[in-house]
Design an enzyme around this catalytic site. Structure first.
Site, mmCIF file in Angstrom:
data_model
loop_
_atom_site.group_PDB
_atom_site.id
_atom_site.type_symbol
_atom_site.label_atom_id
_atom_site.label_comp_id
_atom_site.label_asym_id
_atom_site.label_seq_id
_atom_site.Cartn_x
_atom_site.Cartn_y
_atom_site.Cartn_z
ATOM 1 N N ASP A 43 -34.793 5.192 122.716
ATOM 2 C CA ASP A 43 -34.943 6.034 121.523
ATOM 3 C C ASP A 43 -34.552 7.468 121.867
ATOM 4 O O ASP A 43 -35.245 8.145 122.624
ATOM 5 C CB ASP A 43 -36.385 6.002 121.017
ATOM 6 C CG ASP A 43 -36.496 6.819 119.741
ATOM 7 O OD1 ASP A 43 -36.024 6.340 118.702
ATOM 8 O OD2 ASP A 43 -37.015 7.960 119.782
ATOM 9 N N TYR A 48 -33.613 16.345 121.237
ATOM 10 C CA TYR A 48 -34.326 16.232 122.520
ATOM 11 C C TYR A 48 -33.550 16.923 123.650
ATOM 12 O O TYR A 48 -34.079 17.130 124.741
ATOM 13 C CB TYR A 48 -34.619 14.770 122.877
ATOM 14 C CG TYR A 48 -35.462 14.035 121.844
ATOM 15 C CD1 TYR A 48 -36.178 14.727 120.879
ATOM 16 C CD2 TYR A 48 -35.530 12.636 121.821
ATOM 17 C CE1 TYR A 48 -36.929 14.056 119.915
ATOM 18 C CE2 TYR A 48 -36.289 11.963 120.872
ATOM 19 C CZ TYR A 48 -36.977 12.680 119.920
ATOM 20 O OH TYR A 48 -37.717 12.017 118.977
ATOM 21 N N LYS A 77 -30.831 10.277 116.271
ATOM 22 C CA LYS A 77 -31.318 10.844 115.000
ATOM 23 C C LYS A 77 -30.566 12.130 114.639
ATOM 24 O O LYS A 77 -30.277 12.955 115.517
ATOM 25 C CB LYS A 77 -32.820 11.161 115.104
ATOM 26 C CG LYS A 77 -33.633 10.061 115.756
ATOM 27 C CD LYS A 77 -35.124 10.295 115.726
ATOM 28 C CE LYS A 77 -35.840 9.314 116.640
ATOM 29 N NZ LYS A 77 -35.992 9.765 118.034
ATOM 30 N N HIS A 110 -33.899 12.338 110.959
ATOM 31 C CA HIS A 110 -35.071 12.619 111.797
ATOM 32 C C HIS A 110 -36.294 13.048 110.972
ATOM 33 O O HIS A 110 -37.415 12.591 111.210
ATOM 34 C CB HIS A 110 -34.689 13.692 112.827
ATOM 35 C CG HIS A 110 -35.524 13.679 114.058
ATOM 36 N ND1 HIS A 110 -35.020 13.986 115.294
ATOM 37 C CD2 HIS A 110 -36.835 13.420 114.264
ATOM 38 C CE1 HIS A 110 -35.974 13.905 116.202
ATOM 39 N NE2 HIS A 110 -37.087 13.569 115.597
HETATM 40 N N1 LIG Z 1 -39.100 10.437 114.986
HETATM 41 C C1 LIG Z 1 -39.894 11.405 115.380
HETATM 42 O O1 LIG Z 1 -40.114 12.415 114.680
HETATM 43 C C2 LIG Z 1 -40.585 11.293 116.671
HETATM 44 C C3 LIG Z 1 -40.155 10.360 117.592
HETATM 45 N N2 LIG Z 1 -40.767 10.267 118.809
HETATM 46 C C4 LIG Z 1 -40.255 9.265 119.779
HETATM 47 O O2 LIG Z 1 -41.347 8.463 120.232
HETATM 48 C C5 LIG Z 1 -41.440 8.549 121.647
HETATM 49 C C6 LIG Z 1 -42.881 8.393 122.102
HETATM 50 O O3 LIG Z 1 -43.704 9.435 121.645
HETATM 51 P P1 LIG Z 1 -44.233 10.606 122.592
HETATM 52 O O4 LIG Z 1 -44.502 11.773 121.739
HETATM 53 O O5 LIG Z 1 -43.298 10.791 123.713
HETATM 54 O O6 LIG Z 1 -45.638 10.120 123.084
HETATM 55 P P2 LIG Z 1 -46.290 8.800 123.726
HETATM 56 O O7 LIG Z 1 -47.389 8.422 122.817
HETATM 57 O O8 LIG Z 1 -45.273 7.816 124.112
HETATM 58 O O9 LIG Z 1 -46.978 9.414 125.024
HETATM 59 C C7 LIG Z 1 -46.260 9.938 126.098
HETATM 60 C C8 LIG Z 1 -47.272 10.419 127.120
HETATM 61 O O10 LIG Z 1 -48.023 9.306 127.617
HETATM 62 C C9 LIG Z 1 -47.887 9.237 129.052
HETATM 63 N N3 LIG Z 1 -47.859 7.809 129.411
HETATM 64 C C10 LIG Z 1 -46.832 6.944 129.281
HETATM 65 N N4 LIG Z 1 -47.184 5.725 129.680
HETATM 66 C C11 LIG Z 1 -48.476 5.801 130.079
HETATM 67 C C12 LIG Z 1 -49.385 4.860 130.604
HETATM 68 N N5 LIG Z 1 -49.043 3.581 130.770
HETATM 69 N N6 LIG Z 1 -50.641 5.301 130.918
HETATM 70 C C13 LIG Z 1 -50.977 6.592 130.731
HETATM 71 N N7 LIG Z 1 -50.158 7.531 130.238
HETATM 72 C C14 LIG Z 1 -48.915 7.138 129.900
HETATM 73 C C15 LIG Z 1 -46.612 9.968 129.366
HETATM 74 O O11 LIG Z 1 -46.641 10.514 130.681
HETATM 75 P P3 LIG Z 1 -45.526 10.135 131.804
HETATM 76 O O12 LIG Z 1 -44.175 10.384 131.216
HETATM 77 O O13 LIG Z 1 -45.856 11.066 132.913
HETATM 78 O O14 LIG Z 1 -45.751 8.695 132.144
HETATM 79 C C16 LIG Z 1 -46.643 11.086 128.321
HETATM 80 O O15 LIG Z 1 -47.489 12.128 128.737
HETATM 81 C C17 LIG Z 1 -40.823 9.922 121.953
HETATM 82 O O16 LIG Z 1 -40.544 10.101 123.317
HETATM 83 C C18 LIG Z 1 -39.651 9.909 121.023
HETATM 84 O O17 LIG Z 1 -38.616 9.111 121.566
HETATM 85 C C19 LIG Z 1 -41.872 11.038 119.096
HETATM 86 C C20 LIG Z 1 -42.319 11.976 118.223
HETATM 87 C C21 LIG Z 1 -41.711 12.186 116.943
HETATM 88 O O1 LIG Z 2 -39.066 13.619 117.453
HETATM 89 C C1 LIG Z 2 -39.677 14.635 117.525
HETATM 90 C C2 LIG Z 2 -40.035 15.267 118.781
HETATM 91 O O2 LIG Z 2 -39.284 16.423 118.939
HETATM 92 C C3 LIG Z 2 -38.941 17.104 117.755
HETATM 93 C C4 LIG Z 2 -38.518 18.466 118.054
HETATM 94 O O3 LIG Z 2 -39.484 19.235 118.708
HETATM 95 C C5 LIG Z 2 -40.069 16.894 116.790
HETATM 96 O O4 LIG Z 2 -40.079 17.735 115.714
HETATM 97 C C6 LIG Z 2 -39.963 15.488 116.374
HETATM 98 O O5 LIG Z 2 -41.039 15.024 115.693
#
Ligand SMILES: NC(=O)C1=CN([C@@H]2O[C@H](COP(=O)(O)OP(=O)(O)OC[C@H]3O[C@@H](n4cnc5c(N)ncnc54)[C@H](OP(=O)(O)O)[C@@H]3O)[C@@H](O)[C@H]2O)C=CC1
Ligand SMILES: O=C1CO[C@H](CO)[C@@H](O)[C@@H]1O
Length: 317
Positions: A43, A48, A77, A110
């Site tokens: 993703d 990003y 996105k 997005h």
């Molecule tokens: N469309 C949108 O607007 C959005 C899309 N996204 C997408 O969704 C993805 C996931 O969401 P995100 O906000 O990153 O958050 P997540 O809920 O995936 O959490 C990520 C955090 O959890 C930690 N983590 C990962 N695996 C574990 C585990 N097994 N045990 C404990 N901790 C863990 C990671 O640390 P570490 O890396 O150190 O393991 C990091 O700190 C994003 O990366 C992005 O691709 C996110 C937000 C908005």
């Molecule tokens: O995907 C996401 C994570 O990063 C973006 C930019 O900061 C956010 O706004 C969005 O929700």
């Protein structure tokens, strides 16, 4: 790996790797490692800031015969400052160039929010553009045309409400194939899930682990933490899995795809393995009871004074 199957037979692996906050200088190795241990769904997003490095890792893995392009599912996105019809194709072409790909598997709008062309993150209302000026249906029609030109195999939206999905569908006659939105045990989105199931739209859950590494400005004091929840901890202990695995297995067991982010090799493996964990109906019922409608990514950062964006008209709740 379980998958979600589209009408044309294409399969999106149910568990993918999130890449928001996966830092430049680090994400190359993460993607190579992820491919090595079996991830096939990534993703990404222009905003990003790491698509170039991800593209290099994918390209090297393909050249090294570790994986073929066909086996991969790559999502990206369109950022909020490229919603106008004349900017959309150039935006996807930048992403394709950075990712070193000829086509995406999925391209999403997005956010249902428009910025001025040169504004990545607005700081005041005058840097935002009204949806009356650049309607979501115009942007959606742009994505429909990208699909016709085969720059992306599938198209969808992210952070859209049911009302906004209905609006763009009525205007263009084309339903999104995927809705990506925040969903986890504390924000289960049950109403939206039934709507999407009824319409044949797939749902992808972001922030499935509560996104603890969000920028501090987006963390609210005293917010509930999934990793501290006793029900999740107890089910994990009983099944000899980790709490994260239970959170991800719940998402897969209810028929959504899910995209946890990690840069840690051990957690990458742990998260991937969760897609194969079966939860009983009793375990699912206990987990389904944990919904407290708590949103981590609030969207309030778009609701700036002097613009017509408000929390009410962003989420339509
Ligand atoms: N469309 C949108 O607007 C959005 C899309 N996204 C997408 O969704 C993805 C996931 O969401 P995100 O906000 O990153 O958050 P997540 O809920 O995936 O959490 C990520 C955090 O959890 C930690 N983590 C990962 N695996 C574990 C585990 N097994 N045990 C404990 N901790 C863990 C990671 O640390 P570490 O890396 O150190 O393991 C990091 O700190 C994003 O990366 C992005 O691709 C996110 C937000 C908005
Ligand atoms: O995907 C996401 C994570 O990063 C973006 C930019 O900061 C956010 O706004 C969005 O929700």
């Amino acid at each position: 790996m379980k998958h979600l199957q589209f009408n044309n037979g294409d399969k999106m692996p149910a568990l993918g790797l999130g890449t928001w906050k996966s830092a430049k200088g680090e994400v190359y190795e993460v993607i190579r490692k992820a491919i090595e241990i079996g991830y096939r769904h990534f993703d990404c997003a222009f905003i990003y800031g790491n698509e170039h490095e991800i593209g290099q890792a994918i390209s090297d893995a393909i050249k090294n015969n570790e994986v073929t392009r066909n086996e991969l599912w790559i999502t990206s996105k369109l950022w909020n400052n490229r919603h106008k019809k004349e900017h959309i194709q150039a935006a996807v072409e930048v992403t394709l160039h950075d990712l070193q790909l000829d086509y995406l598997d999925l391209y999403l709008i997005h956010w249902p929010v428009v910025h001025k062309y040169d504004v990545s993150y607005p700081e005041n209302g005058s840097e935002l553009v009204s949806l009356n000026e650049v309607p979501l249906s115009e942007t959606w029609q742009g994505l429909v045309e990208l699909k016709e030109k085969q720059l992306t195999k599938h198209i969808g939206v992210s952070n859209f409400s049911i009302k906004k999905i209905n609006q763009i569908t009525e205007k263009t006659g084309v339903l999104p194939e995927v809705l990506q939105l925040e969903s986890h045990l504390f924000l289960q989105q049950k109403q939206i899930l039934s709507f999407t199931q009824e319409k044949g739209i797939f749902l992808t859950a972001f922030c499935p682990l509560g996104s603890a590494d969000r920028p501090a400005s987006r963390i609210s004091e005293g917010e509930p933490k999934l990793f501290e929840n006793q029900t999740i901890i107890e089910i994990a202990q009983e099944k000899q899995q980790t709490p994260a695995q239970i959170m991800l297995a719940w998402a897969v067991n209810r028929g959504t795809s899910v995209i946890p982010k990690s840069v840690n090799p051990q957690r990458l493996k742990e998260n991937l393995a969760s897609a194969d964990i079966e939860l009983s109906s009793t375990e699912m019922a206990k987990l389904n009871d944990l919904d407290i409608h708590y949103r981590y990514i609030k969207g309030d950062f778009w609701c700036l004074k002097g613009s017509d964006y408000t929390i009410e008209n962003l989420w339509d709740e």
